[in-house]
Design a protein around this motif. Structure first.
Motif, PDB file in Angstrom:
ATOM      1  N   ARG A 296      -5.484 -13.024  24.884  1.00  0.00           N
ATOM      2  CA  ARG A 296      -6.947 -13.065  24.971  1.00  0.00           C
ATOM      3  C   ARG A 296      -7.416 -14.247  25.805  1.00  0.00           C
ATOM      4  N   ASN A 297      -6.833 -15.407  25.577  1.00  0.00           N
ATOM      5  CA  ASN A 297      -7.232 -16.600  26.328  1.00  0.00           C
ATOM      6  C   ASN A 297      -6.971 -16.433  27.824  1.00  0.00           C
ATOM      7  N   LYS A 298      -5.848 -15.815  28.153  1.00  0.00           N
ATOM      8  CA  LYS A 298      -5.525 -15.578  29.562  1.00  0.00           C
ATOM      9  C   LYS A 298      -6.562 -14.656  30.199  1.00  0.00           C
ATOM     10  N   TYR A 299      -6.931 -13.605  29.471  1.00  0.00           N
ATOM     11  CA  TYR A 299      -7.909 -12.638  29.983  1.00  0.00           C
ATOM     12  C   TYR A 299      -9.273 -13.309  30.173  1.00  0.00           C
ATOM     13  N   ILE A 300      -9.708 -14.071  29.155  1.00  0.00           N
ATOM     14  CA  ILE A 300     -11.012 -14.750  29.223  1.00  0.00           C
ATOM     15  C   ILE A 300     -11.018 -15.780  30.345  1.00  0.00           C
ATOM     16  N   TYR A 301      -9.927 -16.514  30.480  1.00  0.00           N
ATOM     17  CA  TYR A 301      -9.844 -17.544  31.527  1.00  0.00           C
ATOM     18  C   TYR A 301      -9.977 -16.918  32.917  1.00  0.00           C
ATOM     19  N   GLN A 302      -9.267 -15.819  33.145  1.00  0.00           N
ATOM     20  CA  GLN A 302      -9.352 -15.148  34.447  1.00  0.00           C
ATOM     21  C   GLN A 302     -10.756 -14.603  34.696  1.00  0.00           C
ATOM     22  N   ALA A 303     -11.389 -14.087  33.643  1.00  0.00           N
ATOM     23  CA  ALA A 303     -12.752 -13.566  33.779  1.00  0.00           C
ATOM     24  C   ALA A 303     -13.719 -14.698  34.111  1.00  0.00           C
ATOM     25  N   PHE A 304     -13.550 -15.848  33.453  1.00  0.00           N
ATOM     26  CA  PHE A 304     -14.397 -17.006  33.746  1.00  0.00           C
ATOM     27  C   PHE A 304     -14.214 -17.474  35.190  1.00  0.00           C
ATOM     28  N   GLN A 305     -12.975 -17.414  35.667  1.00  0.00           N
ATOM     29  CA  GLN A 305     -12.707 -17.796  37.051  1.00  0.00           C
ATOM     30  C   GLN A 305     -13.461 -16.894  38.027  1.00  0.00           C
ATOM     31  N   GLU A 306     -13.476 -15.591  37.727  1.00  0.00           N
ATOM     32  CA  GLU A 306     -14.214 -14.653  38.579  1.00  0.00           C
ATOM     33  C   GLU A 306     -15.704 -14.954  38.544  1.00  0.00           C
TER      34      GLU A 306
END
Length: 325
Positions: A296-306
């Motif tokens: 989940r953290n990996k997914y959220i982090y990538q989304a925040f980067q976008e």
């Protein structure tokens, strides 16, 4: 067919309303006869089914044996342009039916952020409705915060509130956030959004929405009430948007079409196949809820980067894109 029809009729009635009395009043029959029809001891005539269907707005669903046909209903759009308030009120009625059921669950398979989450944020709500409207409109116009009325904003907030109280499971595609980000990027670059700060605010609210998702997933519930459960999954490959509502043993399926509209069916076989497909997806998906913190953290982090990358693009272009008249 009659048993299924009566079960769906019961779901449309408030909890305090007696189904037998409602049927008796509608058909002008005795209360005793109405109970017989509810218990399937007395057959409804075709004329009676039509009258009940018209009165309680329940589609008549009949499938000939061994004939794989499905009947759908959908909100009709008059004149090519949707009345957004009527559309949202129809969504609200459907959601209230689910909420009113004693036993309920909503499963969502999606390659876009479920709109009920977005409705918490006024500007994001206005933009999403604007983008839908533009997909059907032949006359370009700019997006402003005032695009939607206070009534529409209030209905959207109510949709968000009710959705948070319905136990649900969401299966997101790998790039579910990508669609909303690309809509904002396109609207800005095409000049539909002339205000840089407004474009940035939309992305910021999208970030807040993802933060909400993270909080729901951490506790596996959407509110402080433990009955408002939430399960979040990520599936690498999805190509559709479908909602399956389960209410007191009855199932209703909603499939999206024409950008924002939906096809609705209560066909038992179709809904059972949809549920089986969704359960298969869950088995192949990564769980983000509860202990799925790493993924989940990996997914959220990538989304925040976008999100941050798009904010940087917008803030770096202060010349302001122009839209031709």
């Amino acid at each position: 067919m009659q048993r299924n029809f009566i079960d769906r009729l019961k779901l449309t009635l408030p909890a305090y309303q007696n189904p037998a009395q409602s049927i008796a009043d509608c058909l002008d029959i005795s209360l005793n006869e109405a109970y017989k029809k509810i218990r399937n001891k007395s057959a409804l005539t075709l004329q009676q089914i039509v009258r009940l269907s018209d009165t309680f707005k329940i589609p008549i669903v009949y499938q000939p044996e061994e004939t794989p046909t499905v009947t759908f209903s959908y909100p009709k759009i008059e004149g090519g342009a949707p009345n957004m308030e009527d559309y949202l009120l129809d969504l609200l009625n459907n959601l209230k039916l689910i909420q009113a059921a004693k036993e309920k669950h909503l499963t969502i398979v999606t390659d876009d952020i479920p709109l009920f989450h977005l409705f918490k944020y006024p500007e994001l709500t206005a933009f999403k409705l604007f983008f839908w409207f533009e997909s059907l409109s032949s006359t370009p116009q700019k997006f402003e915060r005032s695009f939607v009325t206070e009534n529409i904003t209030a209905v959207a907030r109510e949709l968000n509130r009710i959705y948070l109280e319905i136990p649900s499971t969401e299966i997101w595609a790998k790039n579910s956030i990508h669609g909303s980000l690309e809509q904002i990027r396109y609207a800005f670059e095409a000049g539909y959004i002339g205000d840089h700060s407004l474009a940035e605010e939309l992305v910021v609210q999208l970030r807040y929405c993802l933060t909400d998702m993270n909080m729901y997933a951490m506790s596996s519930k959407k509110t402080i009430d433990i009955s408002h459960t939430f399960n979040w999954y990520n599936c690498d490959v999805l190509g559709t948007i479908a909602y399956l509502a389960e209410m007191n043993g009855t199932k209703v399926c909603f499939n999206r079409f024409n950008t924002f509209n939906f096809l609705k069916t209560e066909d038992p076989d179709y809904c059972l196949q949809t549920k089986a497909w969704m359960q298969s997806l869950m088995r192949k998906s990564v769980s983000f809820s509860g202990q799925g913190e790493k993924h989940r953290n990996k997914y959220i982090y990538q989304a925040f980067q976008e999100c941050d990358a798009l904010i940087k693009e917008i803030s770096g272009d202060r010349s302001g894109p122009g839209m031709s008249s």
